[in-house]
Design a protein around this motif. Structure first.
Motif, PDB file in Angstrom:
ATOM      1  N   LEU A 290     -11.140  81.989  -1.454  1.00  0.00           N
ATOM      2  CA  LEU A 290     -12.257  81.051  -1.514  1.00  0.00           C
ATOM      3  C   LEU A 290     -12.702  80.835  -2.948  1.00  0.00           C
ATOM      4  O   LEU A 290     -12.932  79.693  -3.377  1.00  0.00           O
ATOM      5  N   SER A 291     -12.814  81.901  -3.714  1.00  0.00           N
ATOM      6  CA  SER A 291     -13.207  81.797  -5.113  1.00  0.00           C
ATOM      7  C   SER A 291     -12.183  80.986  -5.914  1.00  0.00           C
ATOM      8  O   SER A 291     -12.550  80.134  -6.733  1.00  0.00           O
ATOM      9  N   ALA A 292     -10.913  81.236  -5.672  1.00  0.00           N
ATOM     10  CA  ALA A 292      -9.864  80.492  -6.374  1.00  0.00           C
ATOM     11  C   ALA A 292      -9.912  79.012  -6.019  1.00  0.00           C
ATOM     12  O   ALA A 292      -9.752  78.147  -6.887  1.00  0.00           O
ATOM     13  N   THR A 293     -10.163  78.711  -4.757  1.00  0.00           N
ATOM     14  CA  THR A 293     -10.251  77.310  -4.329  1.00  0.00           C
ATOM     15  C   THR A 293     -11.424  76.605  -5.000  1.00  0.00           C
ATOM     16  O   THR A 293     -11.274  75.496  -5.529  1.00  0.00           O
ATOM     17  N   LEU A 294     -12.585  77.239  -4.999  1.00  0.00           N
ATOM     18  CA  LEU A 294     -13.760  76.620  -5.603  1.00  0.00           C
ATOM     19  C   LEU A 294     -13.612  76.466  -7.114  1.00  0.00           C
ATOM     20  O   LEU A 294     -13.985  75.433  -7.683  1.00  0.00           O
ATOM     21  N   THR A 295     -13.057  77.472  -7.772  1.00  0.00           N
ATOM     22  CA  THR A 295     -12.851  77.382  -9.221  1.00  0.00           C
ATOM     23  C   THR A 295     -11.850  76.286  -9.549  1.00  0.00           C
ATOM     24  O   THR A 295     -12.035  75.518 -10.501  1.00  0.00           O
ATOM     25  N   THR A 296     -10.801  76.178  -8.763  1.00  0.00           N
ATOM     26  CA  THR A 296      -9.799  75.138  -8.991  1.00  0.00           C
ATOM     27  C   THR A 296     -10.406  73.749  -8.790  1.00  0.00           C
ATOM     28  O   THR A 296     -10.155  72.837  -9.589  1.00  0.00           O
TER      29      THR A 296
ATOM     30  N   GLY B 266      -7.864  76.724 -14.221  1.00  0.00           N
ATOM     31  CA  GLY B 266      -8.874  77.364 -13.383  1.00  0.00           C
ATOM     32  C   GLY B 266      -8.256  78.366 -12.414  1.00  0.00           C
ATOM     33  O   GLY B 266      -8.780  79.469 -12.226  1.00  0.00           O
ATOM     34  N   LEU B 267      -7.142  77.999 -11.806  1.00  0.00           N
ATOM     35  CA  LEU B 267      -6.452  78.905 -10.888  1.00  0.00           C
ATOM     36  C   LEU B 267      -5.931  80.138 -11.620  1.00  0.00           C
ATOM     37  O   LEU B 267      -6.069  81.268 -11.141  1.00  0.00           O
ATOM     38  N   LEU B 268      -5.368  79.928 -12.798  1.00  0.00           N
ATOM     39  CA  LEU B 268      -4.854  81.045 -13.588  1.00  0.00           C
ATOM     40  C   LEU B 268      -5.977  81.999 -13.993  1.00  0.00           C
ATOM     41  O   LEU B 268      -5.832  83.220 -13.885  1.00  0.00           O
ATOM     42  N   LEU B 269      -7.108  81.446 -14.436  1.00  0.00           N
ATOM     43  CA  LEU B 269      -8.237  82.293 -14.814  1.00  0.00           C
ATOM     44  C   LEU B 269      -8.794  83.051 -13.612  1.00  0.00           C
ATOM     45  O   LEU B 269      -9.196  84.209 -13.730  1.00  0.00           O
ATOM     46  N   ASP B 270      -8.800  82.417 -12.458  1.00  0.00           N
ATOM     47  CA  ASP B 270      -9.309  83.106 -11.273  1.00  0.00           C
ATOM     48  C   ASP B 270      -8.361  84.216 -10.826  1.00  0.00           C
ATOM     49  O   ASP B 270      -8.808  85.279 -10.398  1.00  0.00           O
TER      50      ASP B 270
END
Length: 154
Positions: free
Chosen positions: A20-26, A46-50
């Motif tokens: 969920l966090s990766a999806t929202l950050t992306t 964003g995905l890489l940073l998450d």
């Protein structure tokens, strides 16, 4: 309760939260990238940073066990920073989704339409009043409520 069940529940919750966090950050980084002209690059960043946010706590523990204290502290600071950025991005993505939902709702559209209609009516009344000022003066008419009509500037 069995310890294996508790471990399984914790793992499932951790993976679900990370996804969920990766999806929202992306999504948040994609929206920033759209403004900049490179949405896919920013979404990938964003995905890489998450993903890095999820992996750095493991590095902290590993480096601490290897007696690399300074490097472990640096990894801890990096992990905390990435977590703060991810949290902020998630909140911003959720907030923009709520705002977009509110603006697209039927009631919002109906109210916005009514406001526009009322503004048009006020403008027409002011124009009518200004066009008939000589007639009003000659008939000595006083229309006190018209001075309370709001003025709009576009």
């Amino acid at each position: 309760m069995n310890n294996n069940i508790i471990k399984l529940i914790c793992i499932v919750l951790s993976v679900a939260t990370a996804c969920l966090s990766a999806t929202l950050t992306t999504k948040f980084m994609f929206s920033i990238g759209t403004d900049m002209g490179s949405p896919l690059l920013m979404a990938a960043l964003g995905l890489l940073l998450d993903l890095a946010k999820c992996a750095t706590p493991l590095f902290v523990l590993f480096l601490w066990s290897q007696k690399m204290r300074l490097t472990s502290i640096f990894a801890l600071v990096l992990s905390m920073t990435l977590s703060a950025v991810s949290f902020s991005a998630s909140v911003a993505a959720l907030e923009s989704g709520v705002v977009a939902n509110a603006q697209n709702s039927v009631s919002y559209q109906r109210i916005e339409s009514q406001i526009t209609d009322y503004r048009d009516q006020v403008i027409e009344l002011r124009q009518l009043l200004n066009a008939n000022k000589p007639l009003n003066r000659s008939l000595n008419l006083k229309i006190p409520y018209l001075k309370y009509l709001p003025t709009f500037s576009y």
